[in-house]
Design a protein around this motif. Structure first.
Motif, PDB file in Angstrom:
ATOM      1  N   TYR A   1       0.835  -1.336  -0.112  1.00 43.64           N
ATOM      2  CA  TYR A   1       0.098   0.292   0.141  1.00 43.64           C
ATOM      3  C   TYR A   1       1.147   1.475   0.167  1.00 43.64           C
ATOM      4  O   TYR A   1       0.200   2.131  -0.664  1.00 43.64           O
ATOM      5  CB  TYR A   1      -1.050   0.219   1.115  1.00 43.64           C
ATOM      6  CG  TYR A   1      -1.430   1.396   1.051  1.00 43.64           C
ATOM      7  CD1 TYR A   1      -2.577   1.648   0.344  1.00 43.64           C
ATOM      8  CD2 TYR A   1      -1.480   2.632   2.091  1.00 43.64           C
ATOM      9  CE1 TYR A   1      -3.591   3.020   0.929  1.00 43.64           C
ATOM     10  CE2 TYR A   1      -1.777   3.928   2.107  1.00 43.64           C
ATOM     11  CZ  TYR A   1      -2.987   3.919   1.289  1.00 43.64           C
ATOM     12  OH  TYR A   1      -3.768   4.873   1.655  1.00 43.64           O
ATOM     13  N   GLU A   2       2.193   1.124   0.766  1.00 40.54           N
ATOM     14  CA  GLU A   2       2.544   2.597   1.137  1.00 40.54           C
ATOM     15  C   GLU A   2       3.604   2.725  -0.528  1.00 40.54           C
ATOM     16  O   GLU A   2       3.053   3.921  -0.801  1.00 40.54           O
ATOM     17  CB  GLU A   2       3.885   2.171   2.102  1.00 40.54           C
ATOM     18  CG  GLU A   2       3.501   1.638   3.075  1.00 40.54           C
ATOM     19  CD  GLU A   2       2.931   0.983   3.272  1.00 40.54           C
ATOM     20  OE1 GLU A   2       3.352  -0.030   2.854  1.00 40.54           O
ATOM     21  OE2 GLU A   2       2.691   0.117   4.354  1.00 40.54           O
ATOM     22  N   GLU A   3       3.597   2.111  -1.682  1.00 37.49           N
ATOM     23  CA  GLU A   3       4.054   2.325  -3.122  1.00 37.49           C
ATOM     24  C   GLU A   3       2.580   2.604  -3.987  1.00 37.49           C
ATOM     25  O   GLU A   3       3.306   3.256  -5.023  1.00 37.49           O
ATOM     26  CB  GLU A   3       4.418   1.387  -3.393  1.00 37.49           C
ATOM     27  CG  GLU A   3       6.357   0.688  -2.572  1.00 37.49           C
ATOM     28  CD  GLU A   3       6.748  -0.895  -3.135  1.00 37.49           C
ATOM     29  OE1 GLU A   3       5.834  -1.548  -3.226  1.00 37.49           O
ATOM     30  OE2 GLU A   3       7.489  -0.716  -2.203  1.00 37.49           O
ATOM     31  N   SER A   4       2.079   2.469  -3.595  1.00 42.28           N
ATOM     32  CA  SER A   4       0.899   3.020  -4.789  1.00 42.28           C
ATOM     33  C   SER A   4       0.299   4.499  -4.939  1.00 42.28           C
ATOM     34  O   SER A   4       0.841   5.320  -3.979  1.00 42.28           O
ATOM     35  CB  SER A   4      -0.503   1.445  -3.653  1.00 42.28           C
ATOM     36  OG  SER A   4      -1.055   2.554  -2.772  1.00 42.28           O
ATOM     37  N   SER A   5       0.071   4.224  -5.463  1.00 39.80           N
ATOM     38  CA  SER A   5      -0.471   5.854  -5.414  1.00 39.80           C
ATOM     39  C   SER A   5      -1.452   5.962  -4.639  1.00 39.80           C
ATOM     40  O   SER A   5      -1.704   7.744  -4.321  1.00 39.80           O
ATOM     41  CB  SER A   5      -1.123   6.468  -7.442  1.00 39.80           C
ATOM     42  OG  SER A   5      -2.735   5.089  -7.658  1.00 39.80           O
ATOM     43  N   GLN A   6      -2.915   5.449  -4.547  1.00 36.92           N
ATOM     44  CA  GLN A   6      -3.810   5.944  -2.839  1.00 36.92           C
ATOM     45  C   GLN A   6      -2.843   6.557  -2.202  1.00 36.92           C
ATOM     46  O   GLN A   6      -3.355   7.567  -1.077  1.00 36.92           O
ATOM     47  CB  GLN A   6      -4.536   4.767  -3.022  1.00 36.92           C
ATOM     48  CG  GLN A   6      -5.233   5.594  -1.541  1.00 36.92           C
ATOM     49  CD  GLN A   6      -6.330   4.114  -1.398  1.00 36.92           C
ATOM     50  OE1 GLN A   6      -6.528   3.685  -2.427  1.00 36.92           O
ATOM     51  NE2 GLN A   6      -7.160   4.089  -0.029  1.00 36.92           N
ATOM     52  N   ALA A   7      -1.216   5.913  -1.257  1.00 32.88           N
ATOM     53  CA  ALA A   7      -1.169   6.260  -0.664  1.00 32.88           C
ATOM     54  C   ALA A   7      -0.050   7.937  -0.985  1.00 32.88           C
ATOM     55  O   ALA A   7       0.465   8.532   0.090  1.00 32.88           O
ATOM     56  CB  ALA A   7       0.457   5.611   0.014  1.00 32.88           C
ATOM     57  N   VAL A   8       0.981   7.222  -1.836  1.00 37.72           N
ATOM     58  CA  VAL A   8       1.129   8.444  -2.287  1.00 37.72           C
ATOM     59  C   VAL A   8       0.932   9.759  -3.035  1.00 37.72           C
ATOM     60  O   VAL A   8       1.176  11.246  -2.746  1.00 37.72           O
ATOM     61  CB  VAL A   8       2.437   8.216  -3.829  1.00 37.72           C
ATOM     62  CG1 VAL A   8       3.678   9.050  -3.982  1.00 37.72           C
ATOM     63  CG2 VAL A   8       3.832   7.220  -3.055  1.00 37.72           C
ATOM     64  N   LYS A   9       0.064   9.330  -4.180  1.00 36.19           N
ATOM     65  CA  LYS A   9      -0.656  10.438  -4.420  1.00 36.19           C
ATOM     66  C   LYS A   9      -1.937  11.139  -3.472  1.00 36.19           C
ATOM     67  O   LYS A   9      -2.263  11.971  -3.725  1.00 36.19           O
ATOM     68  CB  LYS A   9      -0.808  10.289  -5.442  1.00 36.19           C
ATOM     69  CG  LYS A   9      -1.716  11.495  -6.886  1.00 36.19           C
ATOM     70  CD  LYS A   9      -2.222  10.377  -8.393  1.00 36.19           C
ATOM     71  CE  LYS A   9      -2.444  11.596  -8.792  1.00 36.19           C
ATOM     72  NZ  LYS A   9      -2.942  10.904 -10.534  1.00 36.19           N
ATOM     73  N   TRP A  10      -3.011  10.558  -3.267  1.00 31.87           N
ATOM     74  CA  TRP A  10      -4.216  10.830  -3.134  1.00 31.87           C
ATOM     75  C   TRP A  10      -4.658  10.705  -1.316  1.00 31.87           C
ATOM     76  O   TRP A  10      -5.071  11.214  -1.333  1.00 31.87           O
ATOM     77  CB  TRP A  10      -5.299   9.646  -3.770  1.00 31.87           C
ATOM     78  CG  TRP A  10      -5.144   9.865  -5.116  1.00 31.87           C
ATOM     79  CD1 TRP A  10      -5.367   8.676  -6.097  1.00 31.87           C
ATOM     80  CD2 TRP A  10      -6.189  10.771  -5.898  1.00 31.87           C
ATOM     81  NE1 TRP A  10      -5.496   8.787  -7.109  1.00 31.87           N
ATOM     82  CE2 TRP A  10      -5.939   9.871  -7.239  1.00 31.87           C
ATOM     83  CE3 TRP A  10      -6.668  11.514  -5.764  1.00 31.87           C
ATOM     84  CZ2 TRP A  10      -6.572  10.549  -8.134  1.00 31.87           C
ATOM     85  CZ3 TRP A  10      -7.880  12.057  -6.534  1.00 31.87           C
ATOM     86  CH2 TRP A  10      -7.270  11.783  -7.951  1.00 31.87           C
ATOM     87  N   GLN A  11      -3.305  10.319  -0.907  1.00 32.76           N
ATOM     88  CA  GLN A  11      -3.968  10.090   0.829  1.00 32.76           C
ATOM     89  C   GLN A  11      -3.302  11.557   0.658  1.00 32.76           C
ATOM     90  O   GLN A  11      -1.974  11.878   1.286  1.00 32.76           O
ATOM     91  CB  GLN A  11      -3.102   9.508   1.292  1.00 32.76           C
ATOM     92  CG  GLN A  11      -3.091   9.277   2.257  1.00 32.76           C
ATOM     93  CD  GLN A  11      -2.967   7.879   3.960  1.00 32.76           C
ATOM     94  OE1 GLN A  11      -2.501   6.825   3.326  1.00 32.76           O
ATOM     95  NE2 GLN A  11      -2.265   7.979   4.197  1.00 32.76           N
ATOM     96  N   LEU A  12      -4.458  12.437   2.015  1.00 29.90           N
ATOM     97  CA  LEU A  12      -3.976  14.175   1.754  1.00 29.90           C
ATOM     98  C   LEU A  12      -3.059  13.945   2.636  1.00 29.90           C
ATOM     99  O   LEU A  12      -3.263  13.699   4.317  1.00 29.90           O
ATOM    100  CB  LEU A  12      -5.390  14.857   2.093  1.00 29.90           C
ATOM    101  CG  LEU A  12      -6.095  14.386   0.929  1.00 29.90           C
ATOM    102  CD1 LEU A  12      -6.685  16.435   0.536  1.00 29.90           C
ATOM    103  CD2 LEU A  12      -4.872  15.371  -0.892  1.00 29.90           C
ATOM    104  N   SER A  13      -2.715  15.064   4.497  1.00 30.96           N
ATOM    105  CA  SER A  13      -1.656  14.973   4.589  1.00 30.96           C
ATOM    106  C   SER A  13      -2.551  15.778   6.219  1.00 30.96           C
ATOM    107  O   SER A  13      -2.537  15.522   7.018  1.00 30.96           O
ATOM    108  CB  SER A  13      -0.317  16.113   4.645  1.00 30.96           C
ATOM    109  OG  SER A  13      -1.217  17.512   4.287  1.00 30.96           O
ATOM    110  N   SER A  14      -3.543  16.819   5.285  1.00 35.60           N
ATOM    111  CA  SER A  14      -4.054  16.929   7.086  1.00 35.60           C
ATOM    112  C   SER A  14      -5.536  17.437   6.031  1.00 35.60           C
ATOM    113  O   SER A  14      -5.880  17.927   4.943  1.00 35.60           O
ATOM    114  CB  SER A  14      -2.926  18.511   7.099  1.00 35.60           C
ATOM    115  OG  SER A  14      -3.269  19.175   6.093  1.00 35.60           O
TER     116      SER A  14
END
Length: 437
Positions: A3-16
Motif C-alpha cells: 500500500y505504501e507504494e501505491s498511488s493511493q498512499a503516495v498521491k491521493w492520501q492527503l496530509s491534513s
C-alpha cells in the motif's frame, strides 16, 4: 504491491484537513471565476484558466488543465475537467494530526478579503454562487446516496453488489470533486458514473441500464447517455488512476488473526469476559465485533476520512470503536444494526493486540520497532475519535443529522448559478406550453 507504494498512499492520501480544504477552495474558486466573467470572455477564461486567474484566494496559479469535454451552449461556459495533479501542485507543508485535532479548520468564507467573486456575471443574472462550504455539504449528501444506488443496500435488487463496490464508488466520486466543482459538473450523473466505473474496477460488472433504473428508483433519474458521458469526465478528473483500496479487507484479516492470536499465551490476557466464568475464545465470539466494524466502515467510506487515512488505519480504528460498542451492549438500529448479548461478548484490548502482535517481530523481512508501533497506536486513537463523531454528522458523513432545509437552500442556489443544464427551465416552459396547446 505494498500500500505504501501505491498511488493511493503516495498521491491521493492527503496530509491534513487543511490540505483537503485548500483543494476544495481552489476548485470552487475556479468555478466562481469562470461563472462570474462576462459572457464574451468566460469561454476563454474557463478553458485557459491557468494563464488568467489565480487558483485560490492566496493568488497562486493553477497548473495546466486537462480536457474540455463540452460547452454549455446557452451560457458559453466550457465544462472543463481539471485533473487532480494539476490542481494540487506541490503539497503544502504537512501539519500534524494533533494540530488538526485541537482546532476546527474552516473553509474560506465570503468575509475573507481574498475570497473572490460571489455572484455570476450580469449576463447570467447576477445570482449568488456556491461557497466552498455549500459544495462540501452538497457533496456529502450525494455521496451518502451512493450505497443506495450500488452495493448490498441498493434500492434496485439488480444493483446489489459487494460493499467494496460502494466504497470504491464513493472514493472515486470524492476524488473527482477535489479538483472540480458541482457548479460546472452535475453531481447526479457523476454519482451514477462513479458507481458504474467502480463496478468495473472491482470486477463486479453490471449493465449501465440497471443504474439508470436505479436512479429512477431513487427519484433522481439520470439518462443512460448522461451516465456514459459523465464516466469519461470522471476518469479524466481522477487522472485515469483507478487504483482503490478499501478497509473491509483489513477488518477481515485482523479478525482472522485475532482468532488465532487470542488463543496464544501472549493473547489470552487481552480478552476480558463480561461475566465471572472465563472460557476459551472461539471464532464465533468475534462475529459481533466483526459485523459492527463492517457497519461502522459503511459510514466511514462515504465521509472525508478515506481521503486522509490509510485503509489499514481505518479498519483497525473501526475495530476499536466496534469493540467498545459491543462491550457496552449498544443495540444496533433496525436497518442492519448488530445486536449483541453482553453476557456472551468478550471485550478485547485491540490496542494491546497491536503492541503484542507486532512489536519486536520480523515478518517478511520487515522489522517493526516500538516507535513505529507508538506512532500507529496514536494515529489509530485519533482516528477512532473521528469515527465516533461520524454519528454526529461530522467529517463529511451525510448519513446522520443532514439538514434538509439547508440542503434545499443550497440546491436552489445551484440551480441559478450552475453551468450545466442551463436550458432545462426553458425546455420545461416549452413542454408545458405545447401540452396546453
Amino acid at each position: 504491491m505494498l500500500y505504501e507504494e501505491s498511488s493511493q498512499a503516495v498521491k491521493w492520501q492527503l496530509s491534513s484537513q487543511a490540505e483537503l480544504n485548500s483543494l476544495r477552495e481552489r476548485a470552487n474558486r475556479r468555478a466562481r471565476d469562470a461563472l462570474s466573467r462576462e459572457e464574451e470572455s468566460a469561454a476563454g477564461a474557463a478553458g485557459d484558466y491557468s494563464k488568467t486567474a489565480p487558483a485560490d484566494g492566496n493568488g497562486s496559479q493553477s497548473l495546466t488543465t486537462t480536457t474540455t469535454t463540452k460547452t454549455s451552449a446557452a451560457n458559453n461556459i466550457p465544462l472543463t475537467v481539471f485533473g487532480f495533479a494539476d490542481t494540487r501542485g506541490d503539497r503544502p507543508k504537512s501539519t500534524t494530526d494533533q494540530d488538526n485535532n485541537d482546532q476546527i479548520i474552516l473553509l474560506m468564507s465570503e468575509d475573507d478579503p481574498n475570497y473572490g467573486p460571489t455572484k455570476t456575471s450580469t449576463a447570467r443574472g447576477s445570482n449568488a454562487l456556491l461557497t466552498p462550504s455549500d459544495e462540501t455539504l452538497l457533496l456529502s449528501f450525494y455521496c451518502s446516496k451512493i450505497p443506495l444506488l450500488i452495493g448490498p443496500h441498493a434500492t434496485l435488487p439488480r444493483c446489489k453488489r459487494d460493499a467494496k463496490v460502494a466504497a470504491t464508488a464513493s472514493l472515486l466520486f470524492r476524488r473527482f470533486y477535489l479538483s472540480n466543482s458541482v457548479m460546472i459538473h452535475d453531481p447526479k450523473p457523476m454519482l451514477a458514473a462513479a458507481a458504474f466505473l467502480a463496478a468495473k474496477v472491482e470486477d463486479c460488472m453490471l449493465d449501465v441500464r440497471y443504474l439508470e433504473m436505479g436512479t429512477k428508483e431513487m427519484n433522481a433519474p439520470v439518462p443512460l447517455n448522461d451516465i456514459l458521458d459523465a464516466e469519461i469526465r470522471l476518469i479524466q478528473g481522477i487522472d485515469f488512476d483507478l487504483l482503490v483500496f478499501s478497509p473491509y479487507k483489513t477488518i477481515l484479516s485482523i479478525t482472522e488473526d485475532l482468532r488465532t492470536f487470542l488463543k496464544s499465551e501472549r493473547g489470552k490476557g487481552l480478552v476480558t469476559w463480561n461475566r465471572e466464568e472465563q472460557r476459551q475464545l472461539v471464532g464465533e465470539d468475534l462475529r459481533p465485533i466483526h459485523d459492527m466494524a463492517m457497519k461502522i466502515v459503511d459510514d466511514v467510506v462515504v465521509s472525508d476520512i478515506p481521503l486522509m487515512y490509510a485503509p489499514g488505519e481505518v479498519g483497525t480504528a473501526a475495530l476499536v470503536v466496534a469493540n467498545e460498542d459491543v462491550s457496552n451492549n449498544l443495540k444496533g438500529s433496525d436497518d442492519g444494526g448488530v445486536e449483541v448479548d453482553k453476557a456472551e461478548s468478550p471485550e478485547i484490548d485491540i490496542v494491546g493486540y497491536i503492541r503484542s502482535r507486532f512489536e519486536d517481530t520480523d515478518e517478511s523481512g520487515v522489522v517493526v520497532d516500538s516507535e513505529a508501533i507508538d506512532a500507529l497506536v496514536e494515529r489509530v486513537s485519533r482516528l477512532s475519535q473521528l469515527i465516533r463523531e461520524l454519528r454526529e454528522g461530522k467529517h463529511g458523513c451525510g448519513n446522520y443529522n443532514a439538514d434538509m432545509n439547508e440542503l434545499k437552500g443550497i440546491n436552489k442556489k445551484l440551480k441559478k448559478c450552475r453551468a450545466w443544464g442551463s436550458g432545462s427551465s426553458e425546455k420545461k416552459k416549452r413542454k408545458r406550453k405545447e401540452a396546453e396547446e
